[in-house]
Design an enzyme around this catalytic site. Structure first.
Site, PDB file in Angstrom:
ATOM      1  N   GLN A   1      34.800  50.690  40.106  1.00 33.81           N
ATOM      2  CA  GLN A   1      35.214  51.040  41.565  1.00 33.81           C
ATOM      3  C   GLN A   1      35.814  52.340  41.559  1.00 33.81           C
ATOM      4  OE1 GLN A   1      37.320  47.605  43.047  1.00 33.81           O
ATOM      5  NE2 GLN A   1      37.457  48.576  45.103  1.00 33.81           N
ATOM      6  N   ASP A   2      36.925  52.521  40.912  1.00 40.72           N
ATOM      7  CA  ASP A   2      37.463  54.107  40.959  1.00 40.72           C
ATOM      8  C   ASP A   2      38.060  54.189  39.979  1.00 40.72           C
ATOM      9  OD1 ASP A   2      39.642  52.338  41.465  1.00 40.72           O
ATOM     10  OD2 ASP A   2      40.446  53.793  43.207  1.00 40.72           O
TER      11      ASP A   2
END
EC number: 3.2.2.27
Length: 231
Positions: free
Chosen positions: A70-71
């Protein structure tokens, strides 16, 4: 953020494949956003030279497996541009601990004393976050900054240009990218996310690592050596 930015280097095969993206308005806006954030004194992870580390470590023609995160991790010294991975000397994060547990269960691979996944990337595992930057201590802070069109294009490029890949989609965010992948060309493996919140709802026991290597071998490719050295 241009591809001739002295601080931001991009490996040649990816630069060719993604060249048009750097001229698009969203990418110019993203570059301006990052400059403004830094000018305001905000700490951004990973450091500039490591933002494209996933692409620089795994050239397009070498990709065999894609893991979508995701991040980046948002703590000091953690993120270095490979999803789920942390720099040497940093404690292994909980999600990666569960990945190691499944590797140990699935392939009897010893659990290493670190979370540095560089060796996977060098073998052709593209460790791609869908947002390539984050503000310190603020998870998801750059989710809407403009990275999504870029990383979507990365997924489209590997889908189009590579043959018989394995895509590991763990959790709903990664699975939202399934629409970019041709299931006739590639193997898509899905399960719950390895986070402690969900790992026991289908990640642990998924057998994804052995299934990945079986598919690679069936298609004439060298399997991934998932073992990692202690550091």
């Amino acid at each position: 953020m241009t591809d001739n930015d002295d601080r931001i280097k991009l490996e040649a095969s990816w630069k060719e494949a993604l060249r048009e993206e750097f001229d698009k308005p969203y990418m110019k806006q993203l570059g301006e956003f990052l400059r403004q954030e830094k000018a305001a004194g905000k700490v951004i992870f990973p450091p500039g030279p490591l933002i494209f580390n996933a692409l620089n470590t795994t050239p397009l023609e070498n990709v065999k497996v894609v893991i979508i995160g995701q991040d980046p991790y948002h703590g000091p010294g953690q993120a270095h541009g490979l999803c789920f991975s942390v720099q040497p000397g940093v404690p292994t994060p909980p999600s990666l601990q569960n990945i190691y547990k499944e590797l140990n269960r699935d392939l009897n691979i010893p659990i290493p004393n670190n979370g540095y996944l560089q060796r996977w990337a060098e073998q052709g595992v593209l460790l791609l976050n869908t947002s390539l930057t984050v503000e310190q201590a603020k998870a998801g802070s750059h989710a809407n900054a403009g990275w999504q069109p870029f990383t979507d294009r990365v997924i489209e490029v590997v889908n189009e240009r590579c043959e018989r890949l394995v895509f590991l989609l763990w959790g709903s965010h990664a699975q939202s990218k399934q629409k970019l992948i041709d299931p006739q060309r590639h193997l898509i493996l899905k399960s719950a996310h390895p986070s402690p919140l969900s790992a026991y709802r289908g990640f642990l026991g998924n057998g994804h690592f052995s299934r990945t290597n079986k598919f690679l071998e069936q298609n004439g490719k060298t399997p991934i050596d998932w073992s990692l050295p202690d550091l």
